[in-house]
Motif scaffolding. Sequence first.
Motif, PDB file in Angstrom:
ATOM      1  N   ALA A  38      35.215  21.440 -12.714  1.00 20.67           N
ATOM      2  CA  ALA A  38      34.943  20.541 -14.107  1.00 20.67           C
ATOM      3  C   ALA A  38      35.454  19.227 -14.153  1.00 20.67           C
ATOM      4  O   ALA A  38      36.590  18.646 -13.564  1.00 20.67           O
ATOM      5  CB  ALA A  38      35.560  21.500 -15.173  1.00 20.67           C
ATOM      6  N   HIS A  41      34.651  17.960 -20.444  1.00 25.01           N
ATOM      7  CA  HIS A  41      34.728  19.291 -21.576  1.00 25.01           C
ATOM      8  C   HIS A  41      34.011  18.928 -22.903  1.00 25.01           C
ATOM      9  O   HIS A  41      33.998  17.542 -23.074  1.00 25.01           O
ATOM     10  CB  HIS A  41      36.070  19.298 -21.839  1.00 25.01           C
ATOM     11  N   CYS A  42      32.925  19.674 -23.094  1.00 23.93           N
ATOM     12  CA  CYS A  42      32.399  19.407 -24.331  1.00 23.93           C
ATOM     13  C   CYS A  42      31.134  18.019 -24.136  1.00 23.93           C
ATOM     14  O   CYS A  42      30.994  17.260 -25.139  1.00 23.93           O
ATOM     15  CB  CYS A  42      33.089  19.082 -25.620  1.00 23.93           C
ATOM     16  N   ASP A 141      30.015  22.038 -20.630  1.00 24.63           N
ATOM     17  CA  ASP A 141      31.088  21.393 -19.795  1.00 24.63           C
ATOM     18  C   ASP A 141      30.285  20.858 -18.633  1.00 24.63           C
ATOM     19  O   ASP A 141      29.286  21.505 -18.133  1.00 24.63           O
ATOM     20  CB  ASP A 141      32.233  22.306 -19.384  1.00 24.63           C
ATOM     21  N   PRO A 301      40.327  18.381 -17.119  1.00 24.24           N
ATOM     22  CA  PRO A 301      40.034  18.661 -18.426  1.00 24.24           C
ATOM     23  C   PRO A 301      40.528  20.114 -18.863  1.00 24.24           C
ATOM     24  O   PRO A 301      40.206  20.934 -18.090  1.00 24.24           O
ATOM     25  CB  PRO A 301      38.737  18.431 -18.706  1.00 24.24           C
ATOM     26  N   SER A 302      40.958  20.272 -20.027  1.00 25.14           N
ATOM     27  CA  SER A 302      41.222  21.730 -20.668  1.00 25.14           C
ATOM     28  C   SER A 302      40.091  22.320 -21.162  1.00 25.14           C
ATOM     29  O   SER A 302      39.549  21.734 -22.265  1.00 25.14           O
ATOM     30  CB  SER A 302      42.385  21.586 -21.740  1.00 25.14           C
ATOM     31  N   LEU A 303      39.557  23.281 -20.520  1.00 18.88           N
ATOM     32  CA  LEU A 303      38.292  23.911 -21.168  1.00 18.88           C
ATOM     33  C   LEU A 303      38.751  24.824 -22.220  1.00 18.88           C
ATOM     34  O   LEU A 303      37.696  25.226 -22.888  1.00 18.88           O
ATOM     35  CB  LEU A 303      37.788  24.657 -19.885  1.00 18.88           C
ATOM     36  N   CYS A 307      36.459  21.629 -29.198  1.00 13.17           N
ATOM     37  CA  CYS A 307      35.476  20.399 -29.003  1.00 13.17           C
ATOM     38  C   CYS A 307      36.006  19.265 -30.179  1.00 13.17           C
ATOM     39  O   CYS A 307      35.898  20.174 -31.367  1.00 13.17           O
ATOM     40  CB  CYS A 307      34.090  20.637 -29.003  1.00 13.17           C
ATOM     41  N   ASN A 313      34.714  13.250 -26.304  1.00 15.29           N
ATOM     42  CA  ASN A 313      35.443  13.812 -25.530  1.00 15.29           C
ATOM     43  C   ASN A 313      35.503  13.459 -24.062  1.00 15.29           C
ATOM     44  O   ASN A 313      34.417  13.196 -23.543  1.00 15.29           O
ATOM     45  CB  ASN A 313      35.029  15.603 -25.478  1.00 15.29           C
ATOM     46  N   ASN A 314      36.861  13.209 -23.698  1.00 11.61           N
ATOM     47  CA  ASN A 314      37.101  12.624 -22.274  1.00 11.61           C
ATOM     48  C   ASN A 314      36.521  11.435 -21.893  1.00 11.61           C
ATOM     49  O   ASN A 314      36.538  11.275 -20.864  1.00 11.61           O
ATOM     50  CB  ASN A 314      36.531  13.714 -21.351  1.00 11.61           C
TER      51      ASN A 314
END
Length: 326
Positions: A38, A41-42, A141, A301-303, A307, A313-314
Amino acid sequence: MLVLKSLVMYLIAIQTASIHSDQTCSLHRQRIKHRFHALRHCQRSNRTIIGLINVKSVGECAEYARKKHGMAFNFGPNDRNETNLFDVLRAQQAAKSNQSSVPPKGTDTITTDPEEFFNCQVLECPEYRNLSTIVNDTRFDYYSVYTREPPSENATCLPSVGMFVIDDRKLNYSQAYNECRSMGGSLAHVASEVRTNQLTKMLIQELNRKNDTKAASTGNRTMEGAYVGLNETIRGAFITSGSEPLECFLYRAWAPGHPSKTRQPGCVAITPNNSWTVNNCNKPLRFICELHTTGPPKFKPSLQRKCSLKRPNNRIAPGRHVITTP
């Protein structure tokens, strides 16, 4: 009797060598398995989709991506809503400001309607380091086989083959080998028809882009080329960039007269004429590096995080939480 005994010993030696070679080739084939990690995320990638399927887990999506020879995928966990909340937010903001109804950016016909929603989208190519085609999407993701350091913008994606960089500097084979290692890769593996054909096209395009008429002209195509991952330690024993004996592969693309029977051990270059030539390893040539698939990103990333609709995000930096990957 002595002749017969010698013949038997010779046949046994050949059979033993053949068994050993088969075991070596089998070992190399078994150890190759791309792992996806990954990276966002989102968010999802808008790169070309080559496969769509509904799956129950990210592991199933990864396995499907391997079968389709994809290098990345967008995966939507089952607990996610099948509506992109970023699109909903943009539509609400547009309505409040009395703007005309415009399809939200990042929406595509494949995933707009719930009945057409697929939670596993296999991608032909991965994102590059600038993440230029990443869009916010609460449904997905993004996973890739290139995440520790995504490929730089000067890399070229050859679908179903890999990521490559043509270095226009002319170095000897040892120098080219070390340069590819410094990029996190190796000299390109060429022992298949698909790879040889695709890398030849890539080389021709690069020569034309550089206006290297001497190398790209028909009359010189068999003379000029780029080093790849195939060389000899002893004459006749060619080894690939994956440390496999060339005998493990059926495909050959030798240019006429190559390899010569009277020569020192040499190093192989691929030519714009879709062939391989054996060269003195001290000869300076341009070279083609193949970027290796990498491990999990430095910052994962923290799944499990919800969101956030208040910020991309990220976009700047992913979270630092450890995750498990298929």
